[in-house]
Design an enzyme around this catalytic site. Structure first.
Site, PDB file in Angstrom:
ATOM      1  N   GLY A 168       0.931   4.097  13.260  1.00  0.00           N
ATOM      2  CA  GLY A 168       1.526   2.900  13.863  1.00  0.00           C
ATOM      3  C   GLY A 168       0.644   2.335  14.973  1.00  0.00           C
ATOM      4  O   GLY A 168       0.408   1.125  15.056  1.00  0.00           O
TER       5      GLY A 168
ATOM      6  N   GLU B 221       8.326   1.250  11.984  1.00  0.00           N
ATOM      7  CA  GLU B 221       9.422   2.227  11.906  1.00  0.00           C
ATOM      8  C   GLU B 221       8.759   3.585  11.918  1.00  0.00           C
ATOM      9  O   GLU B 221       8.138   3.981  10.932  1.00  0.00           O
ATOM     10  CB  GLU B 221      10.200   2.058  10.590  1.00  0.00           C
ATOM     11  CG  GLU B 221      10.830   0.708  10.380  1.00  0.00           C
ATOM     12  CD  GLU B 221      11.987   0.452  11.303  1.00  0.00           C
ATOM     13  OE1 GLU B 221      12.530   1.419  11.872  1.00  0.00           O
ATOM     14  OE2 GLU B 221      12.344  -0.717  11.479  1.00  0.00           O
TER      15      GLU B 221
ATOM     16  N   LYS C 241       0.893  -1.176   0.000  1.00  0.00           N
ATOM     17  CA  LYS C 241       0.000   0.000   0.000  1.00  0.00           C
ATOM     18  C   LYS C 241       0.922   1.214   0.000  1.00  0.00           C
ATOM     19  O   LYS C 241       1.468   1.600   1.029  1.00  0.00           O
ATOM     20  CB  LYS C 241      -0.844  -0.023   1.264  1.00  0.00           C
ATOM     21  CG  LYS C 241      -2.204   0.631   1.178  1.00  0.00           C
ATOM     22  CD  LYS C 241      -2.256   2.019   0.591  1.00  0.00           C
ATOM     23  CE  LYS C 241      -2.139   3.092   1.633  1.00  0.00           C
ATOM     24  NZ  LYS C 241      -1.840   4.421   1.072  1.00  0.00           N
TER      25      LYS C 241
ATOM     26  N   GLY D 149       6.114   4.985   8.913  1.00  0.00           N
ATOM     27  CA  GLY D 149       5.222   6.139   8.847  1.00  0.00           C
ATOM     28  C   GLY D 149       5.132   6.799  10.205  1.00  0.00           C
ATOM     29  O   GLY D 149       6.046   6.693  11.026  1.00  0.00           O
ATOM     30  N   SER D 150       4.008   7.449  10.432  1.00  0.00           N
ATOM     31  CA  SER D 150       3.878   8.248  11.653  1.00  0.00           C
ATOM     32  C   SER D 150       3.445   7.397  12.852  1.00  0.00           C
ATOM     33  O   SER D 150       2.861   6.316  12.685  1.00  0.00           O
ATOM     34  CB  SER D 150       2.842   9.338  11.408  1.00  0.00           C
ATOM     35  OG  SER D 150       1.600   8.728  11.129  1.00  0.00           O
TER      36      SER D 150
ATOM     37  N   GLU E 299       7.745  15.799  16.260  1.00  0.00           N
ATOM     38  CA  GLU E 299       8.385  15.728  14.949  1.00  0.00           C
ATOM     39  C   GLU E 299       7.683  16.684  13.978  1.00  0.00           C
ATOM     40  O   GLU E 299       6.465  16.634  13.829  1.00  0.00           O
ATOM     41  CB  GLU E 299       8.264  14.303  14.421  1.00  0.00           C
ATOM     42  CG  GLU E 299       8.955  14.104  13.103  1.00  0.00           C
ATOM     43  CD  GLU E 299       8.747  12.698  12.561  1.00  0.00           C
ATOM     44  OE1 GLU E 299       7.610  12.209  12.590  1.00  0.00           O
ATOM     45  OE2 GLU E 299       9.731  12.118  12.093  1.00  0.00           O
TER      46      GLU E 299
ATOM     47  N   CYS F  60      13.305  10.655   8.142  1.00  0.00           N
ATOM     48  CA  CYS F  60      12.934  10.204   9.494  1.00  0.00           C
ATOM     49  C   CYS F  60      14.076  10.406  10.475  1.00  0.00           C
ATOM     50  O   CYS F  60      13.851  10.716  11.643  1.00  0.00           O
ATOM     51  CB  CYS F  60      12.505   8.757   9.466  1.00  0.00           C
ATOM     52  SG  CYS F  60      13.723   7.671   8.742  1.00  0.00           S
TER      53      CYS F  60
HETATM   54  P1  NAD Z   1       1.656   8.398   7.626  1.00  0.00           P
HETATM   55  O1  NAD Z   1       1.726   7.579   8.863  1.00  0.00           O
HETATM   56  O2  NAD Z   1       0.616   9.431   7.519  1.00  0.00           O
HETATM   57  O3  NAD Z   1       1.451   7.455   6.358  1.00  0.00           O
HETATM   58  C1  NAD Z   1       2.290   6.335   6.133  1.00  0.00           C
HETATM   59  C2  NAD Z   1       1.525   5.304   5.357  1.00  0.00           C
HETATM   60  O4  NAD Z   1       0.454   4.845   6.158  1.00  0.00           O
HETATM   61  C3  NAD Z   1       0.918   5.820   4.050  1.00  0.00           C
HETATM   62  O5  NAD Z   1       1.033   4.832   3.058  1.00  0.00           O
HETATM   63  C4  NAD Z   1      -0.535   6.022   4.424  1.00  0.00           C
HETATM   64  O6  NAD Z   1      -1.401   5.885   3.334  1.00  0.00           O
HETATM   65  C5  NAD Z   1      -0.752   4.890   5.419  1.00  0.00           C
HETATM   66  N1  NAD Z   1      -1.872   5.106   6.330  1.00  0.00           N
HETATM   67  C6  NAD Z   1      -2.402   6.288   6.739  1.00  0.00           C
HETATM   68  N2  NAD Z   1      -3.450   6.068   7.561  1.00  0.00           N
HETATM   69  C7  NAD Z   1      -3.578   4.729   7.677  1.00  0.00           C
HETATM   70  C8  NAD Z   1      -4.467   3.884   8.385  1.00  0.00           C
HETATM   71  N3  NAD Z   1      -5.449   4.370   9.134  1.00  0.00           N
HETATM   72  N4  NAD Z   1      -4.291   2.548   8.304  1.00  0.00           N
HETATM   73  C9  NAD Z   1      -3.292   2.028   7.554  1.00  0.00           C
HETATM   74  N5  NAD Z   1      -2.436   2.771   6.835  1.00  0.00           N
HETATM   75  C10 NAD Z   1      -2.577   4.111   6.891  1.00  0.00           C
HETATM   76  O7  NAD Z   1       3.115   8.977   7.429  1.00  0.00           O
HETATM   77  P2  NAD Z   1       3.647   9.935   6.271  1.00  0.00           P
HETATM   78  O8  NAD Z   1       3.095  11.283   6.523  1.00  0.00           O
HETATM   79  O9  NAD Z   1       3.442   9.283   4.947  1.00  0.00           O
HETATM   80  O10 NAD Z   1       5.219   9.896   6.554  1.00  0.00           O
HETATM   81  C11 NAD Z   1       5.813  10.664   7.534  1.00  0.00           C
HETATM   82  C12 NAD Z   1       6.101   9.846   8.773  1.00  0.00           C
HETATM   83  O11 NAD Z   1       6.874   8.689   8.454  1.00  0.00           O
HETATM   84  C13 NAD Z   1       6.940  10.624   9.752  1.00  0.00           C
HETATM   85  O12 NAD Z   1       6.458  10.430  11.057  1.00  0.00           O
HETATM   86  C14 NAD Z   1       8.317  10.003   9.605  1.00  0.00           C
HETATM   87  O13 NAD Z   1       9.168  10.124  10.684  1.00  0.00           O
HETATM   88  C15 NAD Z   1       7.980   8.585   9.345  1.00  0.00           C
HETATM   89  N6  NAD Z   1       9.126   7.907   8.723  1.00  0.00           N
HETATM   90  C16 NAD Z   1       9.847   7.006   9.467  1.00  0.00           C
HETATM   91  C17 NAD Z   1      10.943   6.373   8.920  1.00  0.00           C
HETATM   92  C18 NAD Z   1      11.751   5.339   9.701  1.00  0.00           C
HETATM   93  O14 NAD Z   1      12.501   4.577   9.103  1.00  0.00           O
HETATM   94  N7  NAD Z   1      11.625   5.267  10.994  1.00  0.00           N
HETATM   95  C19 NAD Z   1      11.312   6.638   7.600  1.00  0.00           C
HETATM   96  C20 NAD Z   1      10.571   7.581   6.877  1.00  0.00           C
HETATM   97  C21 NAD Z   1       9.477   8.204   7.443  1.00  0.00           C
END
Ligand code: NAD
Length: 496
Positions: free
Chosen positions: A247, A265, A189, A242-243, A399, A300
């Site tokens: 998570g 992550e 996804k 992601g965020s 963040e 990140c």
């Molecule tokens: P996000 O959590 O909004 O989205 C990440 C993914 O999750 C996207 O594909 C999104 O469509 C999906 N998503 C959103 N809502 C969901 C739900 N309810 N159920 C399942 N999936 C869902 O994050 P973002 O804005 O795309 O990315 C930024 C975040 O990612 C920041 O917090 C950043 O620190 C983190 N990040 C972490 C790392 C790492 O390796 N630790 C690397 C890159 C980014």
């Protein structure tokens, strides 16, 4: 490296309407719905993606399960899987120009960084796990003579991969490659605002010889397609970057469905600590500026909290300001730009809200703090530095995921450790010092998955990446990542 002429040609390429990729074929969403793809370079739509929903996720999971049960990938000889993934790595390299430009049109990362961090790094990751496939063994337990204890390593089944928009191809490859190498089928996804390169990767995987159903992609909104994947009863694991809030949801989905394992992550608020005895202050300042501002801070591991020892504070801040003002923000598809666009207008608004709150809470704006290049229609932000930041301010705790740096002063090593560990995060960090003992003490004392010494960022596929505390759990990269995608099965055999 890609040339400006190639970039200028590829940036005009027609992309059109992109479908889901399920069971080896491109297919529209069940509802026929689509989402526009808006480029942060100029704020204009240039393509569309299918807006997948739970029915589409069902189709993809079913295809993945069927492929897994059939065994033509999951039980194939490791040498075969190695050959196919190696071919995929080659194809990603062959199409690196196209993938890099497509990705930049989608998410606005400066092309110089995107080219290396996206196709080239993804190809390297895929090759690394391809090579590992026939070097990972089961075990024979040290049992008594009359029994044989075998420990098999088996694929999990269907793995869901959910990734963010900052480096979808690189981060995607960190999960996709070890999951496939171990014999799993996957349903990816992609992030809704940057799906195009992962769709292309699935096509290249089919071209490389990956059988239908093994690699599926369902684009769409996180709260719809992502949620459906997280709640699916036939998905064995979710590998997520992601965020933090999303998570948490994934853990909840797992608890409410089939207890699928979830690897997270998440974000960071990484401390970058400069001691007075740093080997080269000018170099430390340049690397620190790059460590927060490249890709508009959408990294990140970005060093978003800078801790500077009081005795060198003014000197260091001078160097930092010099290094920051040298960074040129502009069209991400111009090789001369050091920093490209913020990924979306929405993210830019979030960044500016953080800036306003920091000022309200009493932090002093040193530079930046505003949207720039508005005439382009795109989302660009000036690199922003705040000083006089205290640990209780929002900008020190949360963040931003934008080009915003908060600077704090410290006197002693104990104070630096206390400040460094004062957030709920624990992803990355850095220490600048010439003293080996200080460096080692800090490596032990900082609560983070990564501690850089006399550098910031930069690592290769051989070392794990991931966080502690609310930065998540589970590690991407290195051979350890394969453990997430395999299960251990014991065979206990009486020898009679
Ligand atoms: P996000 O959590 O909004 O989205 C990440 C993914 O999750 C996207 O594909 C999104 O469509 C999906 N998503 C959103 N809502 C969901 C739900 N309810 N159920 C399942 N999936 C869902 O994050 P973002 O804005 O795309 O990315 C930024 C975040 O990612 C920041 O917090 C950043 O620190 C983190 N990040 C972490 C790392 C790492 O390796 N630790 C690397 C890159 C980014």
């Amino acid at each position: 490296m890609i040339s400006q002429t190639t970039i200028d040609t590829l940036r005009k390429a027609e992309v059109g309407a992109r479908n889901l990729f399920i069971d080896g074929v491109q297919t529209a969403a069940a509802t026929g719905a689509t989402l526009p793809v808006i480029s942060p370079i100029d704020g204009r739509p240039f393509a569309s993606i299918a807006d997948g929903n739970a029915a589409d996720v069902d189709r993809a999971v079913l295809a993945a399960r069927k492929a897994f049960e059939k065994g033509s990938w999951s039980r194939a000889a490791p040498a075969f899987r190695k050959k196919v993934l190696t071919r995929l790595a080659e194809l990603v390299e062959k199409h690196a120009d196209e993938l890099a430009v497509l990705g930049v049109r989608d998410n606005g990362t400066e092309i110089g960084m995107a080219y290396k961090a996206e196709p080239l790094s993804a190809a390297g990751t895929i090759r690394y796990y391809a090579e590992a496939i026939d070097k990972i063994y089961g075990e024979i337990a040290p049992t008594a003579d009359n029994v044989l204890g075998l420990i098999h390593k088996e694929p999990l089944g269907v793995v869901g991969v959910i990734v963010p928009w900052n480096f979808p191809l690189m981060i995607g490859a960190w999960k996709i490659a070890p999951a496939l190498a171990a014999g799993n089928s996957i349903v990816v996804k992609p992030p809704e605002i940057a799906s195009l390169t992962l769709l292309r990767l699935a096509e290249l995987a089919a071209e490389a010889g990956l059988q239908e159903g093994v690699f599926n992609v369902v684009t769409g909104r996180g709260a719809v397609a992502g949620e459906a994947l997280g709640l699916h009863m036939d998905v064995d694991a979710i590998a997520f970057t992601g965020s933090g809030p999303v998570g948490r949801r994934l853990l909840d989905y797992s608890a409410r469905s089939n207890l699928k394992r979830v690897f997270l992550e998440l974000g960071g608020k990484s401390p970058n600590i400069v001691f007075a005895d740093a080997p080269d202050l000018k170099q430390a300042a340049t690397v620190s500026a790059n460590g927060i501002f490249r890709n508009s801070g959408q990294v990140c591991v970005a060093g978003s909290r800078l801790l500077v020892q009081a005795s060198i504070y003014d000197r260091f801040m001078d160097e930092l300001l010099k290094a920051t003002t040298k960074l040129k923000v502009g069209d991400p598809l111009n090789l001369l730009s050091d920093i490209g666009a913020v990924s979306s207008a929405e993210q830019l608004t979030k960044n500016l809200n953080f800036v306003a709150r920091a000022a309200e809470e009493g932090a002093r704006l040193v530079t930046g703090g505003e949207r720039i290049l508005t005439e382009t229609g795109g989302s660009y932000m000036a690199p922003t530095i705040f000083e006089n930041v205290t640990r209780d301010m929002q900008i020190a705790r949360e963040e931003v995921f934008g080009p915003v740096l908060g600077v704090m002063r410290f006197d002693t090593e104990e104070e630096a450790v206390s400040l460094a560990n004062s957030t709920v995060y624990g992803l990355a960090s850095a220490v600048w010092t010439s003293n080996l003992s200080t460096a080692h003490r800090m490596v032990r004392a900082i609560n983070a998955g990564v501690v850089h010494v006399n550098t910031y960022g930069g690592a290769d596929i051989t070392v794990p990446l991931g966080g502690v505390k609310q930065s998540g759990f589970g590690r991407d990269k290195s051979l350890h990542a394969v453990e997430k995608y395999t299960d251990l099965k014991t065979a206990w055999i009486a020898l009679g």
